[in-house]
Design a protein around this motif. Sequence first.
Motif, short mmCIF file in Angstrom:
data_model
loop_
_atom_site.label_atom_id
_atom_site.label_comp_id
_atom_site.label_asym_id
_atom_site.label_seq_id
_atom_site.Cartn_x
_atom_site.Cartn_y
_atom_site.Cartn_z
N UNK A 47 -67.82 -6.85 54.67
CA UNK A 47 -67.47 -6.31 53.36
C UNK A 47 -67.09 -7.46 52.43
N UNK A 48 -67.03 -7.16 51.15
CA UNK A 48 -66.51 -8.10 50.16
C UNK A 48 -65.05 -7.76 49.94
N UNK A 87 -59.50 -2.35 46.73
CA UNK A 87 -59.68 -1.57 47.96
C UNK A 87 -58.79 -2.04 49.08
N UNK A 88 -58.51 -3.34 49.13
CA UNK A 88 -57.77 -3.94 50.24
C UNK A 88 -56.52 -4.66 49.76
N UNK A 89 -55.55 -4.75 50.66
CA UNK A 89 -54.34 -5.52 50.41
C UNK A 89 -54.58 -6.89 51.07
N UNK A 149 -56.97 2.56 61.02
CA UNK A 149 -56.39 1.25 60.74
C UNK A 149 -57.54 0.28 60.46
N UNK A 150 -57.48 -0.42 59.35
CA UNK A 150 -58.53 -1.38 59.00
C UNK A 150 -57.90 -2.73 58.69
N UNK A 151 -58.46 -3.76 59.32
CA UNK A 151 -57.99 -5.13 59.11
C UNK A 151 -59.16 -5.99 58.66
N UNK A 152 -58.88 -6.89 57.71
CA UNK A 152 -59.87 -7.86 57.25
C UNK A 152 -59.65 -9.15 58.02
N UNK A 183 -56.02 -9.61 55.58
CA UNK A 183 -55.68 -8.44 54.78
C UNK A 183 -55.88 -7.16 55.57
N UNK A 184 -55.66 -6.04 54.88
CA UNK A 184 -55.84 -4.73 55.51
C UNK A 184 -56.18 -3.70 54.45
#
Length: 121
Positions: free
Chosen positions: A68-69, A74-76, A103-106, A116-117
């Motif tokens: 993803x970008x 959208x993300x923290x 749960x989503x993590x970058x 990020x998340x």
Amino acid sequence: MKARSMVMLSACACISLALGACSSPFGSSSREVMYAKPDAREIAWKSLSKSEKKEVDGDWKDAKVSKVIADTSTYRLDDASFAGKEVTLVTIRSDQRELLGDIQKLVDEASGKVIGSSMRK
């Protein structure tokens, strides 16, 4: 003379076989295999809090991975320098997905860090 040549040829053959047996089955040196980068799913898993780990449905190997970008809408982001860059999104199924979402993590795979998340509900 012929006996000496046969001894030399036999010695070379034995050395070649011995060296061939010491090589890695993966076609790379053992040092490269030892320093392989960890899986993005495992990096994300290690960053979870105890309470997040309790709500996981499955384990880290069940997580989904995509590119993803990273954007702040959208993300923290823990590191703003990643805004607008392609990163790995690791989605870990949660038994609280109906209420909060998964749960989503970058993850930045180059550095092996969570950067990020997602913003859960």
